[in-house]
Every structure is written in structure tokens, then in C-alpha cells.
Design an enzyme around this catalytic site. Structure first.
Site, PDB file in Angstrom:
ATOM      1  N   GLU A  85       0.795  -1.448   0.050  1.00  0.00           N
ATOM      2  CA  GLU A  85       0.079   0.104   0.160  1.00  0.00           C
ATOM      3  C   GLU A  85       0.826   1.302  -0.031  1.00  0.00           C
ATOM      4  O   GLU A  85       0.431   2.385  -0.202  1.00  0.00           O
ATOM      5  CB  GLU A  85      -0.959  -0.047   1.065  1.00  0.00           C
ATOM      6  CG  GLU A  85      -2.133  -1.031   0.929  1.00  0.00           C
ATOM      7  CD  GLU A  85      -3.002  -1.162   2.307  1.00  0.00           C
ATOM      8  OE1 GLU A  85      -2.547  -0.810   3.326  1.00  0.00           O
ATOM      9  OE2 GLU A  85      -4.071  -1.835   2.129  1.00  0.00           O
ATOM     10  N   GLU A 116       7.860 -21.356   8.242  1.00  0.00           N
ATOM     11  CA  GLU A 116       8.116 -20.500   9.182  1.00  0.00           C
ATOM     12  C   GLU A 116       9.291 -20.997  10.254  1.00  0.00           C
ATOM     13  O   GLU A 116       9.362 -20.222  11.353  1.00  0.00           O
ATOM     14  CB  GLU A 116       6.758 -20.399  10.105  1.00  0.00           C
ATOM     15  CG  GLU A 116       6.204 -21.499  11.056  1.00  0.00           C
ATOM     16  CD  GLU A 116       5.017 -21.127  11.720  1.00  0.00           C
ATOM     17  OE1 GLU A 116       4.998 -21.414  12.967  1.00  0.00           O
ATOM     18  OE2 GLU A 116       3.984 -20.470  11.207  1.00  0.00           O
TER      19      GLU A 116
END
Length: 302
Positions: A85, A116
Site C-alpha cells: 500500500e 515458518e
């Protein structure tokens, strides 16, 4: 693993909610809303540490450094979201704010087994971006113990980069590994261990602050106006005209002329109007002021 979970507030079991599935929908919604209402207070408790991290990050970025977010699962997706963004909002380049998720782009929509758990994967992802001492690396992990996030911070710190750790448990390995540890303790989730809920909301709020306030410090706004907005569609072109109007009070025809002369650059258009200079001069003054419109205006009027 079970013992480690028992020590994490984000994983704590709440017996008073053991029959939540039998409650009316409106009651569950009210419970969730009440839980969420406590998140801003938990963030507020960390504001001094958040502000210190932002000031340090903006200083690195002012000398050409990048902002990189790294996390797994929900935390990684939030980092990618915040990074994605920044270009339309602040006209950042594609390599200025970067979101990396354990397992790569496929992990944005589906789980990537074991990603992860790998410190080495985080190191490889950072090496692929050639991280230097000018950069800022933010590790994100609700538990504060995810190996990918902790490994990212450890590897980046060894490279001299500024490191920030964002977690939702006190005394986390992630905060300990980072120069700036931010621990927003939101408590147990409504659904045990579902850290996309309060913990996810808390992390989103912190990332909003890191990116937005860093951009303010870098001169990407004029007051609270997005003067570096990238007008890539009709909505943003309309917003650009409105921003120039709000900043200058100029009539529509003057705004259109200024935006045309400056190739649609909002900041440059404002400077031509308020500073009484032409487009090339506006570009030069903004370059000399490192993009800070207020400083460029002072120079234009001076």
C-alpha cells in the site's frame, strides 16, 4: 512445544468461553467487539518504543535505506499488505518498502509447510535482497518466537541493518533479538490460539504507524495531505486535484494547469502555485530539500 504454548498469552485457553459455540450469534459478535476494543490500549502502552523505532527507521531511510517486513502466516501477510500500500499512497518505489513472507508469494493464499520454522530461509530471503546497514528490517510474529521472524532479525542485525521486532507476548525472543522490541500484549484470543484476531489487529496497527509516520518524517506528506500520492487511476487523479485544492485553495483551472505542467506530480503542482515558481524550478527545489515540501516552499519564497 506444548510447554512453550502454555507460556504464551496469545495461546492461553479461556475456560469461560468453552461453550461459545452454543451462544447466540449476536452475543458472540458482542464478545468479539469487546475483545477488539482492548487492542488500542495495548498498543498505547508501547507507543514510546514504537516512536523510538520509527525515528531510527526514518533516519536510515532518509539516507537511502529500505524498509523490509518479514513474517510467517498472518504476520507475513500483514507485512506484505502494508508494503503493497505504500507505492500508491506515498509514491515509493517498488524496492523501498518490501514485504517478505515465509514460503514466498504462494504463502499469501495457502500454507507452505515448514517455512515458518526456518531461520535459514529468512537469511536467504534477506541475502536475496542484499540487505545492508542502511536498511530497516522488521520481524513480525504474534508469538514472538517464530524462527523465520527471529532468524530474519538476527541475520539483519549481523549485517548492520536496523532491526525491529513486533510481537504480542512479553519477554519474547524476537524482541530480545531486535534493537527495538515492540511487544503489544493483547491477551488470549476468543478462539484459542487464533492470532489472526486481536494479535493480528494489533500488528496491523503497529505496521500502520511504522510506515505512515516514517513517511511523514521523510516529507511524503504536507500536513495531513498525501502529496506524494501516485495518480494511477481515475479515483486517484480526482484525489490529486482535491489535495492540491486543499493545500492551495486555487481554482480548478489553476490546479489543472499546474498538474499538467508538472506531469501530475501533486507536490510539484502545489509548489508552483504556493511558491510562484515554474515546474522545472519546483523540481529542483524539491530535489534540494530531499522531497520536503515545506522546506522547498521556504526556499521558493526566500
Amino acid at each position: 512445544m506444548a510447554t512453550e504454548f502454555d507460556a504464551l498469552t496469545t495461546e492461553a485457553y479461556r475456560p469461560e468461553l468453552a461453550e461459545i459455540d452454543q451462544r447466540p450469534t449476536l452475543e458472540i459478535a458482542r464478545l468479539m467487539n469487546a475483545e477488539d476494543a482492548g487492542v488500542p490500549g495495548a498498543v498505547a502502552a508501547e507507543l514510546p518504543r514504537i516512536a523510538a523505532a520509527i525515528d531510527a527507521a526514518a533516519a536510515r531511510m532518509a539516507r537511502g535505506g529500505r524498509l523490509l517486513y518479514l513474517g510467517a502466516g498472518t504476520a507475513g501477510r500483514l507485512g506484505v499488505l502494508d508494503a503493497s500500500e505504500c507505492p500508491p499512497t506515498f509514491n515509493t518505489g517498488p524496492n523501498e518498502v518490501i514485504g517478505l513472507i515465509a514460503g514466498g508469494p504462494d504463502a499469501l493464499v495457502s500454507a507452505v509447510e515448514g517455512a515458518e520454522d526456518s531461520r535459514q530461509l529468512a537469511a536467504a530471503d534477506l541475502d536475496g535482497r542484499h540487505v545492508t546497514a542502511d536498511d530497516v528490517v522488521v520481524g513480525i510474529s504474534a508469538s514472538g518466537r517464530t524462527p523465520y521472524a527471529v532468524g530474519a532479525v538476527e541475520h539483519a542485525r549481523a549485517r548492520g541493518a536496523l532491526t525491529i521486532g513486533v510481537s504480542c507476548n512479553a519477554g519474547s525472543p524476537l524482541a530480545a533479538a531486535a534493537e527495538h522490541g515492540i511487544e503489544v500484549v493483547v491477551g488470549p484470543e476468543l478462539i484459542t490460539g487464533s492470532t489472526r484476531l486481536k494479535a493480528g489487529t494489533a500488528q496491523k496497527l503497529v505496521l500502520n504507524m511504522i510506515s505512515t509516520i516514517s513517511m511523514i518524517r521523510l516529507g511524503k506528506t504536507y500536513g495531513n495531505l498525501m502529496v506524494d500520492v501516485r495518480a494511477s487511476n481515475d479515483k486517484l487523479r480526482a484525489r490529486s486535484r482535491r489535495i492540491v485544492h486543499l493545500a492551495t485553495g486555487a481554482p480548478a483551472e489553476v490546479i489543472e494547469s499546474a498538474l499538467t505542467a508538472t506531469g501530475g506530480e501533486v507536490k510539484h503542482a502545489i509548489l508552483t502555485i504556493l511558491g510562484g515558481v515554474d515546474a522545472p524550478t519546483a523540481g529542483r527545489l524539491l530535489s534540494q530539500s530531499h522531497g520536503h515540501l515545506r522546506a522547498a516552499l521556504t526556499a521558493a519564497r526566500g
